[in-house]
Design a protein around this motif. Structure first.
Motif, PDB file in Angstrom:
ATOM      1  N   LYS A   1       0.919  -1.271  -0.074  1.00 58.56           N
ATOM      2  CA  LYS A   1      -0.146  -0.079   0.026  1.00 58.56           C
ATOM      3  C   LYS A   1       0.924   1.125  -0.070  1.00 58.56           C
ATOM      4  O   LYS A   1       0.782   2.253  -0.879  1.00 58.56           O
ATOM      5  CB  LYS A   1      -0.868   0.101   1.358  1.00 58.56           C
ATOM      6  N   ILE A   2       2.024   1.278   0.910  1.00 57.29           N
ATOM      7  CA  ILE A   2       2.789   2.470   0.850  1.00 57.29           C
ATOM      8  C   ILE A   2       3.568   2.417  -0.449  1.00 57.29           C
ATOM      9  O   ILE A   2       3.629   3.709  -1.096  1.00 57.29           O
ATOM     10  CB  ILE A   2       3.911   2.171   1.871  1.00 57.29           C
ATOM     11  N   GLY A   3       4.013   1.650  -1.129  1.00 58.14           N
ATOM     12  CA  GLY A   3       4.331   1.777  -2.517  1.00 58.14           C
ATOM     13  C   GLY A   3       3.486   2.244  -3.431  1.00 58.14           C
ATOM     14  O   GLY A   3       3.802   3.229  -4.440  1.00 58.14           O
ATOM     15  N   GLU A   4       2.113   1.952  -3.600  1.00 54.94           N
ATOM     16  CA  GLU A   4       1.234   2.305  -4.358  1.00 54.94           C
ATOM     17  C   GLU A   4       0.838   3.848  -4.058  1.00 54.94           C
ATOM     18  O   GLU A   4       0.794   4.465  -4.943  1.00 54.94           O
ATOM     19  CB  GLU A   4      -0.129   1.494  -4.084  1.00 54.94           C
ATOM     20  N   ILE A   5       0.953   4.263  -2.654  1.00 54.83           N
ATOM     21  CA  ILE A   5       0.712   5.756  -2.396  1.00 54.83           C
ATOM     22  C   ILE A   5       2.082   6.477  -3.153  1.00 54.83           C
ATOM     23  O   ILE A   5       1.877   7.529  -3.789  1.00 54.83           O
ATOM     24  CB  ILE A   5       0.546   5.667  -0.911  1.00 54.83           C
ATOM     25  N   LEU A   6       3.018   6.026  -2.687  1.00 57.82           N
ATOM     26  CA  LEU A   6       4.252   6.638  -3.392  1.00 57.82           C
ATOM     27  C   LEU A   6       4.309   6.699  -4.999  1.00 57.82           C
ATOM     28  O   LEU A   6       4.889   7.788  -5.345  1.00 57.82           O
ATOM     29  CB  LEU A   6       5.394   6.013  -2.779  1.00 57.82           C
ATOM     30  N   GLY A   7       3.830   5.677  -5.557  1.00 53.74           N
ATOM     31  CA  GLY A   7       3.660   5.712  -6.986  1.00 53.74           C
ATOM     32  C   GLY A   7       2.950   6.642  -7.434  1.00 53.74           C
ATOM     33  O   GLY A   7       3.017   7.597  -8.483  1.00 53.74           O
ATOM     34  N   HIS A   8       1.716   7.071  -6.596  1.00 51.80           N
ATOM     35  CA  HIS A   8       0.682   8.121  -6.985  1.00 51.80           C
ATOM     36  C   HIS A   8       1.424   9.479  -6.714  1.00 51.80           C
ATOM     37  O   HIS A   8       1.345  10.356  -7.852  1.00 51.80           O
ATOM     38  CB  HIS A   8      -0.581   7.833  -6.293  1.00 51.80           C
ATOM     39  N   ILE A   9       2.102   9.757  -5.872  1.00 49.73           N
ATOM     40  CA  ILE A   9       2.841  10.845  -5.458  1.00 49.73           C
ATOM     41  C   ILE A   9       3.882  11.352  -6.532  1.00 49.73           C
ATOM     42  O   ILE A   9       4.201  12.380  -7.047  1.00 49.73           O
ATOM     43  CB  ILE A   9       3.350  10.841  -4.137  1.00 49.73           C
TER      44      ILE A   9
END
Length: 79
Positions: free
Chosen positions: A9-17
């Motif tokens: 989930k953290i990786g997904e959020i970082l990807g969006h950012i």
């Protein structure tokens, strides 16, 4: 060893950012996020490939891309 669910989930959020920052002409802030081995994960390099920086495996193996992105992020965000 299993990977905790929140890591994905953290990786997904970082990807969006990072996508948003790239679209607005800023460096990939996710470049400063590293694993215990002090390296970016495959997801960072795969995102870089999606954004047009080149083949993710070559970027990962070359090492210069990650250092360049870390320096750009540091220089930009330290202002």
């Amino acid at each position: 060893m299993s990977i905790p669910a929140d890591r994905g989930k953290i990786g997904e959020i970082l990807g969006h950012i990072s996508r948003y920052e790239h679209e607005n002409g800023r460096p990939l802030i996710s470049s400063v996020v590293v694993s215990r081995s002090m390296e970016q994960g495959d997801g960072f390099f795969k995102l870089a490939e999606e954004l047009g920086f080149g083949n993710w495996k070559k970027l990962k193996n070359g090492k210069m891309f990650e250092y360049e992105m870390i320096n750009k992020a540091h220089n930009f965000w330290s202002k």
